[in-house]
Design an enzyme around this catalytic site. Structure first.
Site, mmCIF file in Angstrom:
data_model
loop_
_atom_site.group_PDB
_atom_site.id
_atom_site.type_symbol
_atom_site.label_atom_id
_atom_site.label_comp_id
_atom_site.label_asym_id
_atom_site.label_seq_id
_atom_site.Cartn_x
_atom_site.Cartn_y
_atom_site.Cartn_z
ATOM 1 N N SER A 30 9.414 -99.536 13.165
ATOM 2 C CA SER A 30 8.700 -98.304 12.838
ATOM 3 C C SER A 30 8.730 -97.976 11.352
ATOM 4 C CB SER A 30 9.288 -97.127 13.624
ATOM 5 O OG SER A 30 10.672 -96.985 13.349
ATOM 6 N N GLY A 67 10.031 -99.313 17.391
ATOM 7 C CA GLY A 67 11.015 -99.620 18.411
ATOM 8 C C GLY A 67 11.428 -101.068 18.469
ATOM 9 N N ASN A 95 16.859 -100.961 14.637
ATOM 10 C CA ASN A 95 16.961 -100.594 16.047
ATOM 11 C C ASN A 95 18.116 -101.314 16.740
ATOM 12 O OD1 ASN A 95 14.803 -98.648 16.374
ATOM 13 N ND2 ASN A 95 13.413 -100.347 15.979
ATOM 14 N N ASP A 176 13.593 -85.962 12.533
ATOM 15 C CA ASP A 176 14.671 -86.720 13.163
ATOM 16 C C ASP A 176 15.731 -87.184 12.168
ATOM 17 O OD1 ASP A 176 13.428 -88.848 11.825
ATOM 18 O OD2 ASP A 176 12.605 -89.731 13.654
ATOM 19 N N HIS A 179 13.298 -91.366 10.157
ATOM 20 C CA HIS A 179 12.063 -92.002 9.690
ATOM 21 C C HIS A 179 11.554 -91.363 8.394
ATOM 22 C CE1 HIS A 179 12.047 -93.089 14.006
ATOM 23 N NE2 HIS A 179 11.522 -94.219 13.554
#
Length: 211
Positions: A30, A67, A95, A176, A179
């Protein structure tokens, strides 16, 4: 004769300008894909614009999948990096780390990606990742060592930490805290740009008949 000479002189720069651009693929998760960002604000697009602004003829394909893990990147490697690619910016591992995956798994997958690209004659710029502090000192030591170890073993250009200047800076991240937002992507690009230019200086365009 003077007209012909003038035409030849004018044609030389035009011919150089018409040289095919270097074709790069940004293979990642991502952080590459541009999570919740418009396509033109994602890392590959912003990096391409920054390089063009410096007179670099490049095209950067966005092969980021939100992801994705290192093993996921390996599974899709062949169709994500088409023939004719001059170089790959490899950004995977975040991830794996967030899921607490054994660093040995990520190391093996990344090394296999690098080896398979090397077999195809495609150089790699390795974008590193660092483990979160809450994963413990042992995990952090094992995970953080993956990227410099692989770069040394395979002679890769390394950018040690892809999110340098972004992690911990709420002005550069989404809600979050993970990101990058649009400003964060610009920070990433500003940081990695000199390393990418070093990488580009190693590359030779393959052109349509490269393989």
């Amino acid at each position: 004769m003077m007209v012909l000479l003038a035409a030849a002189a004018l044609g030389a720069p035009a011919a150089r300008a018409a040289e095919p651009p270097l074709k790069l693929v940004a293979l990642g998760d991502s952080l590459t894909a541009g999570y919740r960002l418009p396509a033109d604000a994602a890392f590959p697009a912003v990096l391409e614009r920054a390089l063009k602004a410096k007179g670099r003829a490049v095209e950067i394909a966005n092969a980021g999948v939100s992801g994705d893990t290192t093993t996921g990147g390996l599974d899709r490697l062949d169709w994500s990096v088409p023939d004719g690619t001059d170089g790959v910016i490899l950004e995977l591992g975040a991830n794996d780390m967030l899921r607490g995956t054994d660093p040995a798994v990520a190391r093996k997958a990344l090394e296999t990606i690098v080896a398979r690209l090397k077999e195809r004659g495609i150089p790699v710029l390795l974008a590193g990742m660092l483990a979160a502090p809450n994963l413990g000192t042992d995990y952090r030591a094992r995970f953080d060592a993956i990227y410099p170890d692989l770069a040394k073993a395979h002679g890769l250009v390394l950018y040690p930490f892809f999110l340098e200047g972004v992690t911990g800076n709420r002005a550069h991240t989404m809600e979050d805290g993970l990101h990058p937002n649009a400003k964060g992507v610009e920070t990433v690009v500003a940081g990695i740009l000199p390393t990418v230019e070093t990488f580009l200086d190693r590359l030779k365009p393959r052109g349509n008949g490269g393989r």
